[in-house]
Design a protein around this motif. Structure first.
Motif, PDB file in Angstrom:
ATOM      1  N   ASN A 218      22.357  29.086  62.809  1.00 56.23           N
ATOM      2  CA  ASN A 218      23.155  30.240  63.261  1.00 56.23           C
ATOM      3  C   ASN A 218      22.443  31.576  63.054  1.00 56.23           C
ATOM      4  O   ASN A 218      23.074  32.599  62.763  1.00 56.23           O
ATOM      5  CB  ASN A 218      24.512  30.264  62.545  1.00 56.23           C
ATOM      6  N   LYS A 219      21.136  31.558  63.221  1.00 60.96           N
ATOM      7  CA  LYS A 219      20.397  32.807  63.054  1.00 60.96           C
ATOM      8  C   LYS A 219      20.782  33.830  64.114  1.00 60.96           C
ATOM      9  O   LYS A 219      20.858  35.033  63.829  1.00 60.96           O
ATOM     10  CB  LYS A 219      18.895  32.528  63.109  1.00 60.96           C
ATOM     11  N   ALA A 220      21.023  33.345  65.349  1.00 60.70           N
ATOM     12  CA  ALA A 220      21.395  34.273  66.420  1.00 60.70           C
ATOM     13  C   ALA A 220      22.751  34.918  66.130  1.00 60.70           C
ATOM     14  O   ALA A 220      22.926  36.136  66.270  1.00 60.70           O
ATOM     15  CB  ALA A 220      21.427  33.542  67.754  1.00 60.70           C
ATOM     16  N   LEU A 221      23.714  34.109  65.725  1.00 62.29           N
ATOM     17  CA  LEU A 221      25.050  34.638  65.436  1.00 62.29           C
ATOM     18  C   LEU A 221      25.024  35.655  64.310  1.00 62.29           C
ATOM     19  O   LEU A 221      25.792  36.631  64.315  1.00 62.29           O
ATOM     20  CB  LEU A 221      25.982  33.483  65.055  1.00 62.29           C
ATOM     21  N   ARG A 222      24.148  35.434  63.345  1.00 66.14           N
ATOM     22  CA  ARG A 222      24.107  36.293  62.154  1.00 66.14           C
ATOM     23  C   ARG A 222      23.122  37.452  62.284  1.00 66.14           C
ATOM     24  O   ARG A 222      22.947  38.222  61.342  1.00 66.14           O
ATOM     25  CB  ARG A 222      23.714  35.455  60.935  1.00 66.14           C
ATOM     26  N   SER A 223      22.475  37.592  63.430  1.00 65.48           N
ATOM     27  CA  SER A 223      21.407  38.602  63.559  1.00 65.48           C
ATOM     28  C   SER A 223      21.968  40.028  63.616  1.00 65.48           C
ATOM     29  O   SER A 223      23.101  40.262  63.975  1.00 65.48           O
ATOM     30  CB  SER A 223      20.583  38.320  64.811  1.00 65.48           C
TER      31      SER A 223
END
Length: 813
Positions: free
Chosen positions: A808-813
């Motif tokens: 979930n790197k994109a969601l948390r960026s």
């Protein structure tokens, strides 16, 4: 006549008597059935009595197969003999797509133990020597199919119920239905009033009329259905064995033996609705409509070509009778929105084959609070206020004309639309949007960005939308996309005690103020009843969001569980707000210049909510989305939605902002292993079996379904949720171009270990994906499986959840 009964059933056809029978079988004998005429009047007495098990739904197969088993049991009673012929049936396929349907349904049914077979021409003629095989690619054999005498079946239900202690009053007309101050139902009749705890509306084609007595509109219309019965045919009189029933879905008719003649029943394109205004003559019970064989001429010719002996004799009788239709042709079985303890059990266009299972399920609704099988597709609350009389007439005519149509995974039929549109509907249409209806709301499903896109007909294969959807997905991944998600169901709940009350309903933890959580509401048995996003606006103030189709289902669930005499206020604000989704790595770049609010990750974290100004418009912004990228759901007052849409498009022009649709969202949610309500989740599966352990807090002292979940933790689960990636097909380009769909069996070493619930293509990971359930020992990452896709075994493997961006790197960026 008694003045009180625990349950009053209105309607004495095959459905109403089945409800009475099943309640009595469960020990509920204080039940009364009221029939305005004689038992079987209405649609039952003139029904052809065919009883297929075939369906594109696993649970409908279960429901209909239950009926065939029950009818065999009832036939064992010598006091009430029933003419029941279990002949089996042959469904004919004239096209490749029809054969694909047969391969899919037979694989699904056989995984449930039904022993379907795919027949070639020789095997077909061995079972039915009078059939001509021209233009056929094959056929499907259903060994459980046949026909039954509807009147005898009805009388058998009634007899068993009477013997158990239930009562039946014929020639008793219901004239009114009202709630008493104590919460019971007063059913007024021409022979006196009856006080009841529960009411079941089994009024057949008068179901909407009965429902209106309680001031509740039920979307239903009566269609004419004609079938003809031939004179005796010498070739049939000369054989001892009864012929199998025949259906030719591509030419749209059924054909079966009746004594030594044949019954031919087409579903013609000139479909005719009667009593379109919903007003049915008082004395119409055993009457029929005038014959109109001209409408059937083409179908008669086709059937005579398929079975020449049909044309060798004359017509003995024509039946043109009324049958009820809902907008999707499926019956209504379940609770009525806004009417406590008032149940619908009507709208059956195939009532004889479905009556047994329907009676079982309605009895379970009343006694157990839910049926064994999740029957959302039959729930009366699936249609909300958009479904008026014109809508149901338009949809029913279209449905009747396509009675045997294939249930393709992607198809958007036009009748009755549009009903509800968002303010930006015309903007999207001008950009080439193709729309689909979701809970009555028009949503763009994909965008045709060039004028000639080719054949848009539905199929099992990837359609002309595939490349356009790929572009939409990749633009969301690489830049930023905008989705008009009109029709989200939204409820505001506030008042003293709201937090404590919600905490007793959800399986997980409540969000803190300003935060967002995905929450699951369980039934008493631990099954997933509802899925909602909870946003905590203040200590005792929440916004709850669920799917468009879930509006009445979820509102009623909340309303029924409100504490008595509490200060909690539940308000439906669905029509007050529109929703726009901005998602992609450049989403923050689009939004930041439009607002004074700091949109950085530090200031506006994932799973949080803030009320902000965007281009001067007040927006309730939730940092959450269903596609797995950096993004926000923007909930805006409906009157400001178009202005916000235009402002976003203008601000996003420098960042390659493009519209995307529902097909792209579906692709991306599969890549994230996001479950869809009533697709991958239903009340037959707990959050634990559905792989949602992280949303369950068993350390909470109490919540609905907790005891069942605790018991499940210490037991062996029959199956659990998995994500599968399919290898590229090797057999043909057709298979390579086909993704898994609902109900595909999953195999390991030729043994069936589970089934899929949904499938599609993940454009960001360039792979075909399926979600489903398998036995726990096969749920390990890397397990090699085969998936039966339209009769072809596709290799695949189990993978860890969220094959796209698992951390979930994109969601948390």
């Amino acid at each position: 006549m008694k003045s009180q009964a625990r349950v009053v059933i209105i309607g004495g056809g095959v459905a109403g008597t089945s409800a009475l029978y099943h309640l009595a079988e469960r020990g509920w004998t204080d039940c009364m059935l009221l029939e305005m005429d004689e038992l079987t009047s209405g649609s039952t007495w003139h029904a052809a009595g065919n009883i297929p098990t075939f369906s594109s739904s696993r649970n409908m197969i279960k429901l209909q197969h239950y009926g065939t088993q029950l009818y065999s049991k009832l036939c064992d009673n010598p006091d009430y003999p029933i003419n029941y012929h279990k002949t089996g049936s042959i469904r004919l396929a004239q096209t490749r797509q029809r054969m694909e349907e047969f391969q899919h349904v037979s694989a699904m049914a056989n995984a449930m133990g039904l022993d379907y077979e795919i027949l070639d021409d020789q095997a077909m003629k061995q079972r039915h020597p009078f059939l001509e095989g021209h233009d056929l690619l094959g056929a499907l054999w259903d060994p459980h199919d046949g026909d039954i005498d509807p009147s005898q079946l009805t009388q058998a239900y009634a007899s068993h119920a009477r013997k158990a202690g239930a009562t039946i009053h014929r020639f008793t007309k219901v004239t009114g239905i009202s709630r008493t101050s104590s919460g019971e139902w007063s059913v007024q009749t021409d022979k006196g009033d009856v006080l009841a705890e529960y009411v079941i509306n089994a009024g057949g084609y008068r179901g909407a009329e009965v429902s209106q007595l309680s001031e509740k509109f039920l979307p239903m219309v009566t269609m004419e259905h004609q079938y003809l019965i031939t004179e005796s045919i010498p070739e049939l009189a000369a054989i001892d064995q009864r012929l199998p029933l025949v259906r030719d879905p591509d030419d749209s008719y059924y054909l079966r033996q009746e004594k030594s003649g044949l019954i031919l029943g087409p579903y013609e394109m000139k479909a005719t609705a009667r009593w379109k205004d919903g007003k049915i003559p008082d004395k119409f019970a055993y009457e029929l409509f005038a014959n109109d064989l001209d409408r059937l001429e083409w179908y008669i010719e086709k059937a005579c070509e398929r079975m020449p002996i049909l044309g060798s004799v004359g017509v003995q009788r024509v039946i043109n009778g009324p049958i009820p239709y809902s907008p999707d042709g499926a019956p209504y079985i379940g609770p009525t929105f806004g009417l406590p303890n008032f149940f619908q059990m009507n709208g059956f266009s195939f009532g004889i084959c479905q009556s047994g299972g329907a009676g079982k399920c309605i009895a379970e609704w009343i006694i157990d609070g839910k049926p064994e099988w999740d029957l959302w597709s039959l729930d009366p609350r699936r249609y909300t206020d958009y479904a008026d009389q014109k809508y149901v007439v338009d949809r029913a005519i279209e449905l009747y004309q396509h009675e045997y149509a294939i249930n393709f995974p992607v198809e958007e039929r036009p009748a009755g639309r549009p009903r509800k549109v968002s303010p930006s509907y015309d903007r999207l249409a001008a950009k080439g949007a193709r729309f689909g209806a979701r809970g009555g709301w028009e949503r763009a499903v994909w965008f045709a960005r060039k004028p000639n896109v080719g054949d848009e007909s539905p199929s099992y294969q990837r359609g002309v939308w595939f490349e356009a959807v790929a572009e939409e997905c990749l633009n969301v991944r690489d830049n930023v996309g905008l989705l008009d998600l009109g029709g989200f169901s939204k409820f505001e709940v506030q008042g003293e005690g709201t937090s404590a009350w919600l905490d007793t309903l959800i399986a997980g933890k409540l969000p803190t103020v300003g935060r967002v959580s995905l929450s699951y509401f369980c039934a008493d048995n631990g099954g997933v009843w509802s899925e909602m996003t909870l946003t905590r606006l203040a200590d005792e103030h929440y916004m709850l969001i669920c799917g468009a189709a879930a509006k009445w289902h979820d509102y009623q669930w909340l309303d029924e569980h409100l504490p008595t005499d509490s200060a909690i206020e539940l308000v439906d604000v669905s029509d007050d707000y529109g929703t726009l989704v901005v998602a992609g790595p450049r989403a923050r770049e689009v939004l930041q210049p439009m607002t004074q609010t700091d949109m950085s990750h530090a200031s506006f974290r994932w799973l949080s909510c803030q009320t902000i100004q965007l281009a001067g418009i007040e927006v309730r912004a939730l940092r959450v989305n269903y596609v797995g990228e950096l993004g926000w759901e923007l909930h805006v007052k409906m009157e400001n939605q178009l202005a916000l849409y235009d402002a976003l498009m203008e601000a996003g022009s420098a960042f390659d902002l493009q519209d995307f649709g529902m097909y792209a969202m579906e692709s991306m949610r599969l890549e994230k292993s996001y479950r869809a309500w009533k697709v991958d989740l239903d009340h037959e599966y707990s959050p634990l079996r559905s792989g949602l352990d992280r949303f369950v807090d068993l350390n909470k002292p109490a919540f609905k379904g907790r005891d069942a979940l605790l018991a499940e933790v210490s037991s062996d689960l029959p199956d659990i949720f998995v994500t599968l990636l399919l290898d590229a097909g090797e057999e043909s380009s057709i298979i390579e171009n086909t993704d898994a769909l609902y109900g595909c069996p999953i195999l390991v070493d030729a043994d069936i270990v589970g089934y899929t619930t949904s499938g599609g293509y993940g454009h960001r990971i360039s792979s075909s994906i399926a979600l489903g359930y398998v036995k726990p020992e096969f749920a390990l990452d890397g397990t090699q499986v085969e998936i039966n896709v339209l009769g072809h075994l596709r290799k695949g493997r189990v993978v860890a959840e969220s094959p796209y961006d698992p951390e979930n790197k994109a969601l948390r960026s």
